[in-house]
Design a protein around this motif. Structure first.
Motif, PDB file in Angstrom:
ATOM      1  N   LEU A  42       0.824  -1.205   0.000  1.00 42.16           N
ATOM      2  CA  LEU A  42       0.000   0.000   0.000  1.00 42.16           C
ATOM      3  C   LEU A  42       0.862   1.260   0.000  1.00 42.16           C
ATOM      4  CD1 LEU A  42      -2.820  -1.017   2.501  1.00 42.16           C
ATOM      5  CD2 LEU A  42      -3.028  -0.711   0.026  1.00 42.16           C
ATOM      6  N   LEU A  43       1.938   1.239   0.763  1.00 41.90           N
ATOM      7  CA  LEU A  43       2.823   2.408   0.795  1.00 41.90           C
ATOM      8  C   LEU A  43       3.494   2.619  -0.552  1.00 41.90           C
ATOM      9  CD1 LEU A  43       4.396   1.969   4.335  1.00 41.90           C
ATOM     10  CD2 LEU A  43       2.601   3.570   3.630  1.00 41.90           C
ATOM     11  N   ALA A  44       3.896   1.539  -1.203  1.00 40.55           N
ATOM     12  CA  ALA A  44       4.509   1.650  -2.524  1.00 40.55           C
ATOM     13  C   ALA A  44       3.481   2.165  -3.538  1.00 40.55           C
ATOM     14  CB  ALA A  44       5.063   0.303  -2.960  1.00 40.55           C
ATOM     15  N   GLU A  45       2.251   1.672  -3.431  1.00 42.00           N
ATOM     16  CA  GLU A  45       1.195   2.135  -4.333  1.00 42.00           C
ATOM     17  C   GLU A  45       0.941   3.625  -4.144  1.00 42.00           C
ATOM     18  OE1 GLU A  45      -3.405   0.993  -5.583  1.00 42.00           O
ATOM     19  OE2 GLU A  45      -2.467  -0.061  -3.915  1.00 42.00           O
ATOM     20  N   LEU A  46       0.886   4.063  -2.884  1.00 39.50           N
ATOM     21  CA  LEU A  46       0.662   5.477  -2.600  1.00 39.50           C
ATOM     22  C   LEU A  46       1.814   6.323  -3.141  1.00 39.50           C
ATOM     23  CD1 LEU A  46      -1.004   7.700  -1.310  1.00 39.50           C
ATOM     24  CD2 LEU A  46       0.157   7.221   0.852  1.00 39.50           C
ATOM     25  N   ALA A  47       3.031   5.868  -2.948  1.00 39.56           N
ATOM     26  CA  ALA A  47       4.192   6.615  -3.454  1.00 39.56           C
ATOM     27  C   ALA A  47       4.125   6.749  -4.973  1.00 39.56           C
ATOM     28  CB  ALA A  47       5.486   5.931  -3.030  1.00 39.56           C
ATOM     29  N   GLY A  48       3.717   5.698  -5.643  1.00 32.95           N
ATOM     30  CA  GLY A  48       3.580   5.757  -7.096  1.00 32.95           C
ATOM     31  C   GLY A  48       2.532   6.765  -7.524  1.00 32.95           C
ATOM     32  N   TYR A  49       1.392   6.753  -6.838  1.00 41.72           N
ATOM     33  CA  TYR A  49       0.341   7.719  -7.162  1.00 41.72           C
ATOM     34  C   TYR A  49       0.785   9.142  -6.862  1.00 41.72           C
ATOM     35  CZ  TYR A  49      -3.187   4.137  -8.068  1.00 41.72           C
ATOM     36  OH  TYR A  49      -3.894   3.098  -8.602  1.00 41.72           O
ATOM     37  N   GLN A  50       1.542   9.337  -5.788  1.00 45.34           N
ATOM     38  CA  GLN A  50       2.014  10.680  -5.474  1.00 45.34           C
ATOM     39  C   GLN A  50       2.938  11.210  -6.566  1.00 45.34           C
ATOM     40  OE1 GLN A  50       3.537   9.718  -1.560  1.00 45.34           O
ATOM     41  NE2 GLN A  50       1.841  10.806  -0.572  1.00 45.34           N
TER      42      GLN A  50
END
Length: 68
Positions: A5-13
């Motif tokens: 989830l953190l990696a996904e959020l970083a990608g979206y950011q």
């Protein structure tokens, strides 16, 4: 799961910043919705872990509570 989830959020950011920089406001808004969704998932996961930790403390399982 939390790391995913953190990696996904970083990608979206990163994607959001790029879309904003390039002036693609509609795409940026769509990415922002996905960021909000992932943040909600992270918050729900954190609440679940805190509840599990509290339950384990009540059961005297301090080590497992710390892991949770």
């Amino acid at each position: 799961m939390a790391h995913d989830l953190l990696a996904e959020l970083a990608g979206y950011q990163a994607e959001y910043a790029r879309e904003e920089r390039d002036g693609r406001t509609e795409r940026a808004a769509a990415v922002r919705e996905q960021m909000d969704r992932v943040r909600d998932e992270i918050e729900a996961k954190a609440e679940d872990l805190e509840a599990e930790s509290a339950r384990l403390v009540d059961e005297g399982q301090d080590v497992r509570a710390g892991q949770a």
